[in-house]
Design a protein around this motif. Structure first.
Motif, PDB file in Angstrom:
ATOM      1  N   SER A 158       0.819  -1.214   0.000  1.00 47.80           N
ATOM      2  CA  SER A 158       0.000   0.000   0.000  1.00 47.80           C
ATOM      3  C   SER A 158       0.854   1.265   0.000  1.00 47.80           C
ATOM      4  N   LEU A 159       2.043   1.186   0.580  1.00 49.85           N
ATOM      5  CA  LEU A 159       2.912   2.353   0.693  1.00 49.85           C
ATOM      6  C   LEU A 159       3.742   2.586  -0.558  1.00 49.85           C
ATOM      7  N   GLN A 160       4.195   1.526  -1.181  1.00 51.14           N
ATOM      8  CA  GLN A 160       5.093   1.658  -2.323  1.00 51.14           C
ATOM      9  C   GLN A 160       4.313   1.755  -3.634  1.00 51.14           C
ATOM     10  N   PRO A 161       4.814   2.473  -4.635  1.00 46.66           N
ATOM     11  CA  PRO A 161       6.152   3.068  -4.717  1.00 46.66           C
ATOM     12  C   PRO A 161       6.237   4.511  -4.188  1.00 46.66           C
ATOM     13  N   SER A 179      11.378   1.477  15.991  1.00 47.34           N
ATOM     14  CA  SER A 179      10.738   2.311  14.976  1.00 47.34           C
ATOM     15  C   SER A 179      11.391   2.127  13.614  1.00 47.34           C
ATOM     16  N   PHE A 180      10.686   2.558  12.577  1.00 46.29           N
ATOM     17  CA  PHE A 180      11.248   2.601  11.224  1.00 46.29           C
ATOM     18  C   PHE A 180      10.755   3.869  10.540  1.00 46.29           C
ATOM     19  N   ASN A 181      11.405   4.215   9.424  1.00 49.15           N
ATOM     20  CA  ASN A 181      11.112   5.477   8.733  1.00 49.15           C
ATOM     21  C   ASN A 181      10.398   5.245   7.406  1.00 49.15           C
ATOM     22  N   LEU A 182       9.548   6.198   7.073  1.00 48.91           N
ATOM     23  CA  LEU A 182       8.997   6.321   5.725  1.00 48.91           C
ATOM     24  C   LEU A 182       9.428   7.670   5.171  1.00 48.91           C
ATOM     25  N   ILE A 183       9.746   7.718   3.871  1.00 52.32           N
ATOM     26  CA  ILE A 183      10.006   8.980   3.196  1.00 52.32           C
ATOM     27  C   ILE A 183       9.035   9.097   2.030  1.00 52.32           C
ATOM     28  N   ASP A 184       8.300  10.191   2.000  1.00 54.21           N
ATOM     29  CA  ASP A 184       7.371  10.446   0.905  1.00 54.21           C
ATOM     30  C   ASP A 184       8.164  10.955  -0.294  1.00 54.21           C
TER      31      ASP A 184
END
Length: 294
Positions: A158-161, A179-184
């Motif tokens: 759902s997050l990628q790409p 924790s982990f990171n997401l970058i838009d």
């Protein structure tokens, strides 16, 4: 302004040295009169202008910059030291445009995905303290989730790409309760996803979270912690910096000053004792003009 007959709170400290106590109290009273939706709109407008100023400054320094250079410099300015230089370069190459997206809109984008996957969450950190306290800039969005390993694949799909995310890091975070990171890739916004821990305070904080209306036309909701839990969590983070993070301390004072007598004092005191935060909480209350808590 305060009535002349009304004495100023003993021990009160303003958020800024160039603001008088009576002027600050007046400002916080004005902000208290706003609904959460109005505070959100004020923050969105203010933060959007900051993003535009950032881009404008880059364009002024580099008038002939390509979109890759613009994205690279914007990532360096907004993500700061979160990633190595090579990561900034990779991010800059992933899109042919830069979408300016404020933290509330970014939070709504992520939480809509979480809700579709039935992943329980709340939005905490600086976004929460801004909505219940003092407005300030924030470098990202903190989201706390009850994420199980079987939801990893559908979440990544759902997050990628659009979002950069490492599957190995997500799985490690779940195992270690970190924790982990997401970058838009569109806005270069950063989201820190914290896995819900098993200890008593994170569990009660998660149980007490509330769904709140943050935007209208159309109505949009975010699940947020209570003001009491924001204060306690910020005090925990402040202590982890050896009581040196003025940003965390200022956030605590901002929530205390805005929420005032609406806070559940018994709950705050109980968990301050449990978390060994009583001295810090007492000092924060005094500096916020809430001596009657103790």
């Amino acid at each position: 302004m305060l009535d002349k007959a009304e004495s100023l709170p003993s021990g009160y400290k303003t958020q800024s040295i160039d603001t008088s106590i009576d002027a600050e109290i007046y400002l916080f009273n004005l902000r208290k009169s706003l609904t959460l939706v109005q505070r959100v709109e004020g923050f969105i407008n203010w933060h959007q202008r900051l993003l535009e100023l950032c881009v404008g400054g880059i364009q002024q320094r580099c008038p002939d910059a390509s979109i890759e250079t613009l994205r690279y410099e914007f990532a360096r300015a907004t993500l700061k030291s979160a990633f190595p230089n090579s990561t900034y370069h990779d991010i800059a190459q992933t899109r042919s445009f830069l979408k300016l997206l404020n933290p509330i809109e970014l939070a709504l984008e992520i939480t809509s995905i979480l809700e579709k996957l039935d992943i329980q969450y709340f939005v905490g950190g600086s976004v929460a303290s801004v909505l219940f306290g003092e407005i300030r800039s924030t470098e990202g969005v903190d989201i706390f989730v009850a994420l199980e390993i079987e939801k990893v694949v559908p979440l990544l799909q759902s997050l990628q790409p659009r979002f950069y995310v490492s599957e190995d890091t997500v799985r490690d975070a779940i195992r270690s309760k970190r924790s982990f990171n997401l970058i838009d890739n569109e806005s270069l916004g950063k989201v820190d996803i914290f896995i819900l821990q098993d200890s008593p305070f994170p569990q009660i904080e998660f149980q007490r979270r509330r769904s709140q209306l943050v935007r209208q036309n159309p109505d949009q909701m975010l699940v947020l912690p209570t003001p009491e839990d924001i204060i306690l969590q910020k005090l925990v983070w402040y202590r982890t910096t050896k009581n040196e993070s003025q940003r965390q301390w200022r956030d605590v004072l901002g929530v205390l000053k805005l929420q005032g007598d609406r806070l559940d004092c018994d709950y705050l005191q109980k968990w301050a004792v449990e978390l060994n935060l009583s001295n810090l909480l007492e000092t924060a209350c005094i500096e916020s003009g809430l001596e009657l808590f103790f």
